[in-house]
Design an enzyme around this catalytic site. Structure first.
Site, PDB file in Angstrom:
ATOM      1  N   ASN A  11      53.327   1.614  59.207  1.00 57.79           N
ATOM      2  CA  ASN A  11      53.182   2.757  58.302  1.00 57.79           C
ATOM      3  C   ASN A  11      53.973   3.920  58.900  1.00 57.79           C
ATOM      4  O   ASN A  11      53.548   4.513  59.881  1.00 57.79           O
ATOM      5  CB  ASN A  11      51.687   3.104  58.178  1.00 57.79           C
ATOM      6  N   LYS A  13      54.544   6.747  57.621  1.00 57.15           N
ATOM      7  CA  LYS A  13      54.002   8.049  57.189  1.00 57.15           C
ATOM      8  C   LYS A  13      55.143   8.957  56.694  1.00 57.15           C
ATOM      9  O   LYS A  13      56.121   8.471  56.153  1.00 57.15           O
ATOM     10  CB  LYS A  13      53.205   8.695  58.326  1.00 57.15           C
ATOM     11  N   HIS A  97      44.482   5.401  52.474  1.00 61.67           N
ATOM     12  CA  HIS A  97      44.613   5.697  53.907  1.00 61.67           C
ATOM     13  C   HIS A  97      43.763   6.923  54.241  1.00 61.67           C
ATOM     14  O   HIS A  97      43.618   7.821  53.408  1.00 61.67           O
ATOM     15  CB  HIS A  97      46.092   5.963  54.234  1.00 61.67           C
ATOM     16  N   GLU A  99      44.319   9.473  55.870  1.00 63.04           N
ATOM     17  CA  GLU A  99      45.006  10.768  55.708  1.00 63.04           C
ATOM     18  C   GLU A  99      45.025  11.189  54.236  1.00 63.04           C
ATOM     19  O   GLU A  99      44.978  12.379  53.924  1.00 63.04           O
ATOM     20  CB  GLU A  99      46.430  10.680  56.293  1.00 63.04           C
ATOM     21  N   GLU A 169      40.360   0.976  59.636  1.00 70.21           N
ATOM     22  CA  GLU A 169      40.972   1.973  60.507  1.00 70.21           C
ATOM     23  C   GLU A 169      39.941   3.058  60.820  1.00 70.21           C
ATOM     24  O   GLU A 169      39.731   3.969  60.006  1.00 70.21           O
ATOM     25  CB  GLU A 169      42.162   2.620  59.803  1.00 70.21           C
ATOM     26  N   GLY A 175      46.073   7.879  65.314  1.00 69.57           N
ATOM     27  CA  GLY A 175      46.966   8.894  65.866  1.00 69.57           C
ATOM     28  C   GLY A 175      46.362   9.676  67.024  1.00 69.57           C
ATOM     29  O   GLY A 175      46.893  10.707  67.429  1.00 69.57           O
ATOM     30  N   SER A 215      45.819   3.502  66.714  1.00 67.21           N
ATOM     31  CA  SER A 215      46.434   3.532  68.043  1.00 67.21           C
ATOM     32  C   SER A 215      46.716   2.134  68.618  1.00 67.21           C
ATOM     33  O   SER A 215      46.501   1.880  69.803  1.00 67.21           O
ATOM     34  CB  SER A 215      45.573   4.353  69.004  1.00 67.21           C
TER      35      SER A 215
HETATM   36  C1  PEP Z   1      47.871   4.479  60.612  1.00 72.13           C
HETATM   37  O1  PEP Z   1      48.484   5.434  60.231  1.00 72.13           O
HETATM   38  O2  PEP Z   1      47.486   3.657  59.768  1.00 72.13           O
HETATM   39  C2  PEP Z   1      47.595   4.331  62.046  1.00 72.13           C
HETATM   40  C3  PEP Z   1      46.798   3.381  62.421  1.00 72.13           C
HETATM   41  O3  PEP Z   1      48.207   5.231  62.888  1.00 72.13           O
HETATM   42  P1  PEP Z   1      48.308   5.108  64.510  1.00 72.13           P
HETATM   43  O4  PEP Z   1      48.727   3.686  64.817  1.00 72.13           O
HETATM   44  O5  PEP Z   1      49.339   6.111  64.890  1.00 72.13           O
HETATM   45  O6  PEP Z   1      46.950   5.407  65.059  1.00 72.13           O
END
Ligand code: PEP
Length: 260
Positions: A11, A13, A97, A99, A169, A175, A215
């Site tokens: 992803n 973003k 997601h 976000e 997630e 992040g 992460s």
């Molecule tokens: C994501 O945006 O779905 C995500 C898991 O981000 P990160 O790997 O940076 O934590």
């Protein structure tokens, strides 16, 4: 060896100009020839879908969008529909997601409409769910997850699980550099599969692809994917560099091979 190949989605973003997106997609497409045991998916921003599609031509890497709107067309300024994504070459779309939930007020009912719209157009939804830190600390993780799946997938047929992907997630791990331990992630993944089995039956539950995101890095991907119910990853930050994304994919393939 389990039937489903490990599923690794990047992803990107709101990152990367067209030349940057092309370069990253080309590097991943090149490396993917040696990683055929995985399903690799890239989700660039809308602006780079065409550029990345071109860069992926002839490779096994699939294209995904990061969002869609549930209506097919019309006066919805700034939105993009499922048929448009299909037309742009997307096989997958990320929906709900954290976000989008956090900054754009998305709720389970909207996630549900988007999921239905994607399925109707033949674009496979990657539906994201996950608890916040406060919810985890209050001991509400499993309730939140159950509510999000039930709300997000209401009206979805058992047969849709052949193309539907769920991404667990935990919001506190996205992040932040804090990863759920393999045990924490597996506990929730097993709960998701159990819920799916009770609502849709064992077949669709086993068929469902359940990703972990939060992460993920080369150093933790082997241990996470070794867990029984973790079928792959949704990778944010570490997908913006070809080397780390490829290394995560290699580790996932290695863990998948050793899985009973
Ligand atoms: C994501 O945006 O779905 C995500 C898991 O981000 P990160 O790997 O940076 O934590």
């Amino acid at each position: 060896m389990p039937k489903k190949p490990p599923f690794i989605a990047g992803n990107w973003k709101m990152n990367l100009t067209l030349p940057e997106a092309r370069k990253l997609a080309e590097s991943i497409a090149k490396a993917a020839t040696g990683l055929s045991e995985a399903e690799i998916v890239l989700a660039p921003p809308f602006t780079a879908l065409g550029e990345v599609k071109k860069a992926l031509e002839g490779s096994s890497v699939r294209l995904a969008a990061q969002n869609l709107f549930w209506e097919e067309k019309g006066a919805f300024t700034g939105e993009v529909s499922a048929p448009m994504l299909k037309d742009a070459g997307c096989q997958y779309v990320i929906i709900g997601h954290s976000e989008r939930r956090q900054y754009f007020g998305e709720r389970d009912a909207g996630v549900n409409k988007k999921t239905q719209a994607a399925l109707k157009s033949g674009v496979s939804p990657i539906v994201c769910i996950g608890e916040t830190l406060a919810e985890r600390e209050r001991g509400e993780t499993m309730d939140v997850i159950s509510r999000q799946i039930q709300g997000g997938l209401e009206g979805i047929g058992a047969g849709d699980f052949e193309s539907l992907v769920i991404a667990y997630e935990p919001v506190w791990a996205i992040g932040t550099g804090k990863t759920a331990t393999p045990g924490q992630a597996e506990e929730v993944h097993a709960h998701i599969r159990e819920k799916l089995a009770s609502w849709y039956g064992i077949g669709p539950a086993e068929c469902a692809i359940i990703l972990y995101g939060g992460s993920v890095k080369p150093a933790n991907s082997f241990a996470l994917l070794s867990e029984k119910n973790i079928d792959g990853f949704l990778v944010g930050g570490a997908s913006l560099e070809a080397e780390s994304f490829i290394q995560i994919t290699r580790e996932a393939i290695r863990a998948h091979k050793e899985k009973k």
